[in-house]
Design a protein around this motif. Structure first.
Motif, PDB file in Angstrom:
ATOM      1  N   GLN A   1       0.818  -1.206   0.000  1.00 18.31           N
ATOM      2  CA  GLN A   1       0.000   0.000   0.000  1.00 18.31           C
ATOM      3  C   GLN A   1       0.856   1.262   0.000  1.00 18.31           C
ATOM      4  O   GLN A   1       0.491   2.292  -0.558  1.00 18.31           O
ATOM      5  CB  GLN A   1      -0.940   0.008   1.204  1.00 18.31           C
ATOM      6  N   VAL A   2       2.018   1.175   0.630  1.00 15.45           N
ATOM      7  CA  VAL A   2       2.950   2.304   0.696  1.00 15.45           C
ATOM      8  C   VAL A   2       4.302   1.838   0.180  1.00 15.45           C
ATOM      9  O   VAL A   2       4.812   0.815   0.633  1.00 15.45           O
ATOM     10  CB  VAL A   2       3.071   2.812   2.149  1.00 15.45           C
ATOM     11  N   PRO A   3       4.909   2.556  -0.764  1.00 14.31           N
ATOM     12  CA  PRO A   3       6.222   2.158  -1.266  1.00 14.31           C
ATOM     13  C   PRO A   3       7.316   2.425  -0.245  1.00 14.31           C
ATOM     14  O   PRO A   3       7.245   3.388   0.528  1.00 14.31           O
ATOM     15  CB  PRO A   3       6.403   3.027  -2.512  1.00 14.31           C
ATOM     16  N   ALA A   4       8.305   1.552  -0.212  1.00 10.88           N
ATOM     17  CA  ALA A   4       9.459   1.777   0.642  1.00 10.88           C
ATOM     18  C   ALA A   4      10.250   2.959   0.103  1.00 10.88           C
ATOM     19  O   ALA A   4      10.321   3.185  -1.100  1.00 10.88           O
ATOM     20  CB  ALA A   4      10.327   0.524   0.694  1.00 10.88           C
ATOM     21  N   GLY A   5      10.857   3.714   0.997  1.00 10.52           N
ATOM     22  CA  GLY A   5      11.643   4.868   0.582  1.00 10.52           C
ATOM     23  C   GLY A   5      12.992   4.863   1.261  1.00 10.52           C
ATOM     24  O   GLY A   5      13.302   4.021   2.103  1.00 10.52           O
ATOM     25  N   GLY A   6      13.800   5.837   0.919  1.00  6.65           N
ATOM     26  CA  GLY A   6      15.123   5.946   1.510  1.00  6.65           C
ATOM     27  C   GLY A   6      15.988   4.743   1.200  1.00  6.65           C
ATOM     28  O   GLY A   6      15.912   4.145   0.116  1.00  6.65           O
ATOM     29  N   LEU A   7      16.799   4.340   2.163  1.00  5.69           N
ATOM     30  CA  LEU A   7      17.701   3.210   1.955  1.00  5.69           C
ATOM     31  C   LEU A   7      16.941   1.906   1.727  1.00  5.69           C
ATOM     32  O   LEU A   7      17.423   1.023   1.008  1.00  5.69           O
ATOM     33  CB  LEU A   7      18.624   3.056   3.168  1.00  5.69           C
TER      34      LEU A   7
END
Length: 338
Positions: A275-281
């Motif tokens: 539902q939410v994309p992973a971000g950052g590292l």
């Protein structure tokens, strides 16, 4: 005030947590556990009932109708609704929740399995006699969402229908702190259930490295000895602060600003590109999440995470609890740092 039988609605899969919460709060004796439902008898109903955190909603049991079957004959349900002692239920509701009389009757219904009737048929079958008994107006959901009023719930499983009256003015899952929400925000009662699965929090340091709008830390309240709540998204951190989590900080879950072995408990709803994309590292190296959890947790520390059922966890698993949430079927995993 007379004893009451109550019906707690909850997320599918955490009914057993609700049973434990009712017992721990000394609210009564559980008499039935079913699909998303926990029934219990409360010998001295009072405002403490509204302190249940792991339930979606709480109702006063009004009536049951047996032999409903799968056909269109809803007369047994209508008859049961007409026989409800509405004044007694309203008096109990006022005593517990301080809710005064309203102008309308509204009904929400659901059923398991295939039936010849619709949810609107169920709602109208009880809404009309209940409106007649109270002298209030009834508006069917066939013509749109009705205004808030005297809210009733009908559920049908097998050949039994259950009719119940909402105890509070609004569902318990609607937390007052939730001023701001975002896609993927964790359902508050599920957050509360996850915190209970983490064990006692008093005197322990709690971390949520993907805090989003702050649901888990806000549900934890003042229980932990210390609280660390971070998110890599500035908009999420701003939302958490708007909801009252002033300590929310900006940090990447793949490089946490926490010392090694400095955390007793991690409770979180991490993003895994669903539902939410992973971000950052984590967008490039999702394995860093598990590496960081293992680093910051003390030996024997516990992690409770909401994860997709097909995701391989990076810590030893103590328990798995499949849940159903908004049409999805993730798992609550209880893990430990070995």
């Amino acid at each position: 005030m007379t004893a009451a039988r109550l019906l707690a609605r909850t997320v599918r899969g955490v009914e057993f947590v609700v049973v434990e919460e009712i017992h721990d709060l000394g609210l009564g004796r559980v008499v039935h556990v079913g699909h998303r439902e926990v029934w219990f008898d409360c010998p001295d109903p009072g405002p403490a009932l509204l302190g249940l955190r792991c339930v979606d909603d709480l109702f006063l049991l009004a009536a049951t109708a047996e032999g409903l079957g799968r056909g269109r004959d809803l007369r047994p349900l209508a008859k049961a609704a007409a026989a409800v002692d509405v004044p007694a239920l309203l008096a109990l509701r006022r005593h517990v929740a301080g809710v005064s009389q309203v102008d309308t009757v509204d009904v929400s219904a659901s059923f398991l399995g295939r039936r010849a009737f619709t949810r609107y048929d169920l709602e109208d079958a009880v809404g009309e006699p209940l409106a007649a008994a109270t002298g209030l107006s009834y508006r069917s959901r066939r013509v749109g969402v009705p205004p808030p009023g005297l809210s009733w719930r009908v559920t049908v499983a097998d050949d039994r229908a259950v009719l119940a009256l909402r105890l509070a003015r609004r569902p318990l899952h609607r937390r007052a702190y939730r001023r701001v929400t975002r896609p993927g925000s964790l359902h508050p009662p599920l957050a509360a259930a996850m915190l209970r699965l983490a064990g006692p929090l008093e005197g322990r340091r709690l971390l949520d490295p993907c805090c989003g709008v702050g649901t888990i830390p806000l549900e934890a309240g003042a229980a932990p000895d210390a609280l660390v709540a971070t998110d890599h998204d500035p908009a999420a951190v701003a939302a958490a602060r708007a909801n009252g989590l002033s300590s929310a900080g900006l940090a990447d879950a793949g490089r946490l600003p926490v010392g090694s072995g400095a955390v007793d408990v991690v409770v979180s709803n991490p993003p895994w590109n669903r539902q939410v994309p992973a971000g950052g590292l984590l967008a490039r190296r999702p394995d860093r999440f598990w590496r960081e959890l293992r680093r910051v947790l003390r030996p024997g520390g516990r992690a409770v995470l909401l994860l997709p059922a097909d995701l391989r966890p990076g810590l030893p698993v103590l328990a798995r609890h499949p849940v159903s949430l908004s049409g999805r079927h993730p798992e609550v995993l209880v893990m430990t740092r070995d």
